[in-house]
Design a protein around this motif. Structure first.
Motif, PDB file in Angstrom:
ATOM      1  N   SER A   1       6.112   3.638  -1.696  1.00  0.00           N
ATOM      2  CA  SER A   1       5.653   2.037  -2.479  1.00  0.00           C
ATOM      3  C   SER A   1       5.557   3.208  -3.670  1.00  0.00           C
ATOM      4  O   SER A   1       6.124   3.074  -4.897  1.00  0.00           O
ATOM      5  CB  SER A   1       4.945   1.694  -2.532  1.00  0.00           C
ATOM      6  N   LEU A   2       4.668   4.318  -3.988  1.00  0.00           N
ATOM      7  CA  LEU A   2       4.451   4.837  -5.365  1.00  0.00           C
ATOM      8  C   LEU A   2       5.644   5.891  -5.691  1.00  0.00           C
ATOM      9  O   LEU A   2       5.821   6.203  -6.811  1.00  0.00           O
ATOM     10  CB  LEU A   2       3.145   5.841  -4.763  1.00  0.00           C
TER      11      LEU A   2
ATOM     12  N   THR B   1      -5.544   7.036  -0.068  1.00  0.00           N
ATOM     13  CA  THR B   1      -5.036   6.467  -1.016  1.00  0.00           C
ATOM     14  C   THR B   1      -4.513   6.133  -0.365  1.00  0.00           C
ATOM     15  O   THR B   1      -3.177   4.760  -0.498  1.00  0.00           O
ATOM     16  CB  THR B   1      -5.817   5.813  -1.933  1.00  0.00           C
ATOM     17  N   TYR B   2      -3.708   7.173  -1.147  1.00  0.00           N
ATOM     18  CA  TYR B   2      -1.754   7.140  -1.517  1.00  0.00           C
ATOM     19  C   TYR B   2      -0.992   7.803  -0.187  1.00  0.00           C
ATOM     20  O   TYR B   2       0.682   7.190   0.160  1.00  0.00           O
ATOM     21  CB  TYR B   2      -1.166   7.210  -2.588  1.00  0.00           C
TER      22      TYR B   2
ATOM     23  N   VAL C   1       3.357   3.380   1.790  1.00  0.00           N
ATOM     24  CA  VAL C   1       2.190   3.547   0.302  1.00  0.00           C
ATOM     25  C   VAL C   1       3.333   4.405  -0.282  1.00  0.00           C
ATOM     26  O   VAL C   1       3.312   4.517  -1.293  1.00  0.00           O
ATOM     27  CB  VAL C   1       1.068   3.595   0.880  1.00  0.00           C
ATOM     28  N   PHE C   2       3.451   5.352   0.611  1.00  0.00           N
ATOM     29  CA  PHE C   2       3.910   6.708  -0.152  1.00  0.00           C
ATOM     30  C   PHE C   2       4.862   6.470  -0.628  1.00  0.00           C
ATOM     31  O   PHE C   2       5.569   6.613  -1.888  1.00  0.00           O
ATOM     32  CB  PHE C   2       3.614   7.721   0.603  1.00  0.00           C
TER      33      PHE C   2
ATOM     34  N   VAL D   1       7.951   3.835  -7.383  1.00  0.00           N
ATOM     35  CA  VAL D   1       7.339   3.189  -8.812  1.00  0.00           C
ATOM     36  C   VAL D   1       7.244   4.459  -9.624  1.00  0.00           C
ATOM     37  O   VAL D   1       7.941   4.026 -10.903  1.00  0.00           O
ATOM     38  CB  VAL D   1       5.837   2.717  -8.355  1.00  0.00           C
ATOM     39  N   VAL D   2       7.183   5.293  -9.722  1.00  0.00           N
ATOM     40  CA  VAL D   2       7.387   6.950 -10.491  1.00  0.00           C
ATOM     41  C   VAL D   2       8.751   6.255 -10.727  1.00  0.00           C
ATOM     42  O   VAL D   2       9.202   7.196 -12.130  1.00  0.00           O
ATOM     43  CB  VAL D   2       6.835   8.199  -9.473  1.00  0.00           C
TER      44      VAL D   2
END
Length: 68
Positions: free
Chosen positions: A42-43, A32-33, A39-40, A46-47
């Protein structure tokens, strides 16, 4: 498979490995990530923003209760 097949032990170990919940979760997370670098990124962003928001809230609230 035949009980005399040399790959029977390998297949049983592989199936045992795939049935463990932690391994299923890890593979799902990677699929998924980590499938796309954006995507990574963005993850991670966000963290970082979430941690910064929590730290800002703590540093804003703590002086209110410590000043007496």
């Amino acid at each position: 498979m035949s009980p005399f097949c040399k790959l029977l032990d390998v297949r049983q170990k592989m199936n045992g490995h795939c049935r463990k919940p932690w391994n299923k979760l890890r593979v799902s997370f990677e699929h998924t990530y980590l499938s796309n670098p954006w995507v990574f990124i963005s993850l991670v962003a966000v963290v970082v923003v979430l941690v910064a928001t929590v730290m800002q809230t703590i540093y804003t609230v703590v002086p209110f209760y410590t000043q007496r």
